[in-house]
Design a protein around this motif. Structure first.
Motif, PDB file in Angstrom:
ATOM      1  N   ASN A 575      -2.135  44.198   0.825  1.00  0.00           N
ATOM      2  CA  ASN A 575      -2.243  43.871   2.165  1.00  0.00           C
ATOM      3  C   ASN A 575      -1.266  43.365   2.708  1.00  0.00           C
ATOM      4  O   ASN A 575      -0.827  43.032   3.295  1.00  0.00           O
ATOM      5  CB  ASN A 575      -3.643  43.174   2.738  1.00  0.00           C
ATOM      6  N   ARG A 576       0.779  43.532   1.870  1.00  0.00           N
ATOM      7  CA  ARG A 576       1.330  43.180   2.376  1.00  0.00           C
ATOM      8  C   ARG A 576       1.980  43.799   3.747  1.00  0.00           C
ATOM      9  O   ARG A 576       2.293  42.246   4.642  1.00  0.00           O
ATOM     10  CB  ARG A 576       2.199  43.365   0.882  1.00  0.00           C
ATOM     11  N   ASP A 577       1.444  44.786   3.938  1.00  0.00           N
ATOM     12  CA  ASP A 577       2.459  44.838   5.817  1.00  0.00           C
ATOM     13  C   ASP A 577       1.507  44.853   6.371  1.00  0.00           C
ATOM     14  O   ASP A 577       0.598  46.481   6.934  1.00  0.00           O
ATOM     15  CB  ASP A 577       3.249  46.474   5.430  1.00  0.00           C
ATOM     16  N   ASP A 578       0.511  44.267   6.229  1.00  0.00           N
ATOM     17  CA  ASP A 578      -1.047  43.883   7.752  1.00  0.00           C
ATOM     18  C   ASP A 578      -0.414  44.268   8.469  1.00  0.00           C
ATOM     19  O   ASP A 578       0.490  44.452   9.486  1.00  0.00           O
ATOM     20  CB  ASP A 578      -2.641  43.302   6.751  1.00  0.00           C
ATOM     21  N   PHE A 579      -1.498  44.723   9.727  1.00  0.00           N
ATOM     22  CA  PHE A 579      -1.653  44.917  10.374  1.00  0.00           C
ATOM     23  C   PHE A 579      -1.020  43.248  11.343  1.00  0.00           C
ATOM     24  O   PHE A 579       0.140  43.367  12.601  1.00  0.00           O
ATOM     25  CB  PHE A 579      -3.261  44.451  11.621  1.00  0.00           C
ATOM     26  N   ASP A 581       0.855  41.617   9.999  1.00  0.00           N
ATOM     27  CA  ASP A 581       2.575  41.518  10.163  1.00  0.00           C
ATOM     28  C   ASP A 581       3.638  42.315  11.058  1.00  0.00           C
ATOM     29  O   ASP A 581       4.250  42.282  11.725  1.00  0.00           O
ATOM     30  CB  ASP A 581       2.965  41.891   8.999  1.00  0.00           C
TER      31      ASP A 581
END
Length: 627
Positions: A575-579, A581
Motif C-alpha cells: 500500500n505504499r502508493d495508496d489513494f 498519497d
C-alpha cells in the motif's frame, strides 16, 4: 520551622534541576562535580522524602492526606487540571523507596560509570528519570500522572539505548518504547473515557464519582478499568506485553537496577493500586489482573530457569515478581502488593548491582557459564549477592522477601477473590524462584573459576550493596509482629474481603517455607552436587525442545513477528502508493504546474514587465472605482 508541605515540590524538583545543570553544562564539568550533581540532587530528594515521611507518620494530616497545589496547569472550557502533589500513606511508601534506592544506585553509578565517555549524559538521563517517576507517584490528578508516565517511558528509551553506537542496544531501546507505547495508548484512551463520563481527572474526586455513578460491573467501569490495565501491563512488563524487558538489559547495569527493580516497572502496580476503586467496580477486570499475574509469574519463572546471561535471569525474575504484585492486586490484597514492591526494590536492586560488580570485574562477561569460583575472588559481592538471592527466594523468618511473599500467598488463599488455584500458582512460582535464584548463585560463585576477576569494586560501589543487603533482611520486620506496614497503609485501601481468615495461616506459612527451602536444596543438587543430571535432561529430545522454548521467552517475540510485524510490513509495502498519497501528489503536481506557467512571465524583456505593471495598475484602479 519547615513544614511537611514544603518538602513535596522539592522531591521531583531537585532531580529535574540536576538534569538541567548536567544537560546544559555537564560537558564542561569535572567528573567529580558531575557525580556530585547527579547523586546529590537525588540525595536531596531522599532527605525531603524522609522528612515528609517522618512528619506524616508522627502527625498524620486530616483525612490522612495532604495536597499541595502549585498552580493551575490548563484552564479551558471548565477543564482546569492543576500541578498539584498528593501525599498519603501510599505515596509516602513509594517516594521513600524510590528516593532511597535511587540515591544508592546513583552513588553506585559514580564508580561503575567512571570511565564512560557519556558520564554527564548518563547522570542527566538518570536524574530526569527519577524526577519523572516522582512526578508520577505524587501527582494529584491523572493528567499529571500521565506526564510522569510518559517521562519515564522516554527516559527508559534513552537509558536502555545509552550505548547507542551498538545497533543491538538501539533495537532494544526502540522495542521497549514501541511495546510500552501499546499500553500507553490504552491508558490515554482510558483518560478520555474517564473525563468524558465523570468530568474530572483529579484522582480522589474521580474515585468518588465513579463509586457514586457507576454500578459494579457496568460497561463504563469495566471499559475504564480494562484500559488502565492495558497501560499497567505495558509499563510493568506483564503478559502479553512483557517481551521488552529482557532485551532492556542492553543498558548499563545501574539502569537495570533503577528501572527494573524499584521504579518504572512498578508504575503499573502503582496505577492499579491508586485507582483501586475502578477495579473493585469491575470484578471481571480485577479477576483478569490476578490471572495475568499468576500466569506471568509462572512463565517468567520457567524462562529464568534456563538463561545463561546473568542479567537476563534477573530480568525474567523481575517480570515474575511483579506477577506476584499483580496477583495480590487481583484478589484485593492492595497492601500486600505494595509491601512486596518495597522488599522487591531492596533485594532486586541489590542483585542487579551485585551482577554489575561481577560483570565489570570479569571485563564485561555476562555468561554465567564462563564465570565460577567467584566466592573467593569477590567475597563481598558473594556475601551480599547470596543475601539478595535468599530474600528473593523467601528464606523463612530471616529475609524481607519471605514476609511480603508469605503475606501475598496467605491473602490469595483467604480472599473471596482468590482461592486454592491461584494460591497453588503462587506456591509453584515460589519453588521456581528458589530454583533459578540458587542456580544463578551456584553457577556464578561456586565450582571452578573460568575467568579471573580483574579487581575489587571501590567504596562507592560497595557501600550501596551493603546497605541494600541490610534492607533485604530487615525490611520485612516492619510488618511483624505488629503489622505496622499494613496498618500504615490501611487509610489508603479497603480491607481484604476475606472468605476464611480464621485459621490456617501458620500451616500455609510452613508449607511456603518448606517449598522455598526445597527449591534451594534442589538447585544445590542439580547445579552443584550432580550437574550431569541437569545436562542430561536439557540435552534430551523433549528437554532440548522445552529448553529452547523457555530460553526464547515462550516464543512471544516470534509469535508477534509472524502475526503482527511481518503482515504490517507487507501491507505497508503493498500500500505504499495508496489513494491518500494521491492527495499529496496532487499538491505537488499543482505546485509544479503553476511554477511552469509562471516561468513564462520571466522572459527577460523589460517592455513586457512594464506592460504587465501597467495592466495590473489599470485592473486595480478599475476595481477601486467599481467598488
Amino acid at each position: 520551622m519547615i513544614a511537611m508541605n514544603d518538602m513535596l515540590w522539592i522531591m521531583p524538583a531537585a532531580p529535574f534541576a540536576g538534569f538541567l545543570v548536567l544537560a546544559l553544562a555537564g560537558s564542561r564539568l569535572p567528573r567529580k562535580w558531575i557525580a556530585a550533581v547527579g547523586a546529590g540532587s537525588v540525595g536531596l530528594s531522599m532527605f525531603a522524602a524522609l522528612f515528609a515521611g517522618c512528619s506524616f507518620m508522627s502527625a498524620p494530616p486530616g483525612m490522612h492526606a495532604y495536597v499541595q497545589v502549585l498552580r493551575t496547569w490548563i484552564d479551558v472550557a471548565g477543564f482546569s487540571p492543576k500541578i498539584a502533589f498528593y501525599l498519603d500513606p501510599l505515596s509516602v511508601i513509594m517516594v521513600l523507596v524510590m528516593t532511597v534506592v535511587g540515591f544508592l544506585i546513583h552513588l553506585y553509578s559514580a564508580g561503575f560509570m567512571r570511565d564512560d565517555e557519556g558520564y554527564a549524559r548518563f547522570f542527566a538521563y538518570m536524574n530526569l528519570f527519577v524526577g519523572s517517576m516522582l512526578t508520577l507517584v505524587l501527582a494529584e490528578d491523572l493528567l499529571l500522572l500521565y506526564l510522569g508516565w510518559e517521562g519515564v517511558g522516554l527516559c527508559s528509551y534513552l537509558l536502555i539505548g545509552f550505548w547507542y553506537k551498538d545497533e543491538v542496544n538501539g533495537y532494544a531501546a526502540r522495542k521497549a518504547f514501541v511495546v510500552t507505547r501499546v499500553g500507553d495508548t490504552a491508558f490515554a484512551i482510558g483518560l478520555f473515557l474517564l473525563y468524558s463520563n465523570l468530568g474530572t481527572l483529579q484522582i480522589q474526586e474521580l474515585m468518588y464519582r465513579a463509586g457514586q455513578q457507576w454500578a459494579p460491573g457496568s460497561v463504563l467501569a469495566v471499559a475504564a478499568a480494562a484500559l488502565l490495565l492495558g497501560g499497567a501491563v505495558g509499563k510493568s512488563a506483564q503478559l502479553p506485553l512483557q517481551t521488552w524487558l529482557p532485551d532492556a538489559m542492553a543498558g548499563p547495569t545501574p539502569v537495570s537496577a533503577l528501572i527494573h527493580a524499584a521504579t518504572m516497572v512498578t508504575a503499573g502496580v502503582y496505577l492499579i493500586a491508586r485507582t483501586h476503586v475502578l477495579f473493585t467496580l469491575a470484578p471481571a477486570v480485577q479477576a483478569a489482573v490476578a490471572v495475568i499475574g499468576a500466569a506471568t509469574l509462572l512463565l517468567a519463572g520457567f524462562s529464568a530457569l534456563v538463561q545463561s546471561d546473568l542479567k537476563r535471569v534477573l530480568a525474567y525474575s523481575t517480570i515474575s515478581q511483579i506477577g506476584y504484585m499483580f496477583l495480590a492486586l487481583g484478589v484485593g490484597a492492595w497492601s500486600a502488593a505494595i509491601f512486596h514492591f518495597m522488599t522487591h526494590a531492596f533485594f532486586k536492586a541489590l542483585l542487579f548491582l551485585g551482577a554489575g560488580m561481577v560483570i565489570i570485574s570479569l571485563h564485561e562477561e555476562h555468561n554465567m557459564f564462563k564465570m565460577g569460583g567467584l566466592r573467593t575472588q569477590l567475597p563481598l559481592v558473594y556475601r551480599t549477592f547470596v543475601i539478595g538471592a535468599l530474600s528473593l527466594s523467601a528464606l523463612p523468618l530471616l529475609t524481607a522477601g519471605f514476609y511480603s511473599k508469605d503475606l501475598i500467598l496467605w491473602e490469595v488463599w483467604s480472599s473471596k477473590s482468590g482461592g486454592p488455584l491461584l494460591w497453588a500458582a503462587g506456591l509453584a512460582g515460589a519453588l521456581l524462584t528458589s530454583l533459578y535464584s540458587f542456580r544463578m548463585v551456584f553457577i556464578t560463585f561456586f565450582g571452578e573459576a573460568k575467568t579471573k576477576a580483574g579487581g575489587k569494586p571501590g567504596m562507592s560501589m560497595s557501600v550501596p550493596v551493603v546497605i541494600l543487603a541490610v534492607l533485604s533482611v530487615a525490611g520485612g520486620f516492619v510488618e511483624v509482629p505488629v503489622h505496622f506496614f499494613t496498618g500504615f497503609l490501611a487509610p489508603a485501601f479497603p480491607p481484604v474481603q476475606s472468605a476464611n481468615k480464621a485459621a490456617g495461616e501458620i500451616i500455609l506459612q510452613i508449607i511456603a517455607g518448606i517449598v522455598s527451602v526445597s527449591g534451594i536444596v534442589l538447585a544445590w543438587f542439580l547445579f552443584l552436587r550432580s550437574p550431569h543430571y541437569d545436562k542430561t535432561l536439557s540435552q534430551s529430545g523433549f528437554g532440548s525442545l522445552v529448553h529452547r522454548l523457555w530460553f526464547a521467552g515462550w516464543g512471544f517475540d516470534r509469535l508477534y513477528d509472524v502475526l503482527i510485524i511481518k503482515p504490517f510490513l507487507w501491507a505497508a509495502k503493498v500500500n505504499r502508493d495508496d489513494f491518500i498519497d494521491l492527495i499529496y501528489l496532487g499538491v505537488v503536481w499543482t505546485s509544479a504546474g503553476i511554477n511552469r506557467f509562471l516561468t513564462f512571465t520571466q522572459s527577460g524583456k523589460v517592455r513586457w514587465y512594464v506592460t504587465g505593471v501597467a495592466i495590473g495598475a489599470i485592473v486595480i484602479l478599475g476595481i477601486v472605482v467599481l467598488l
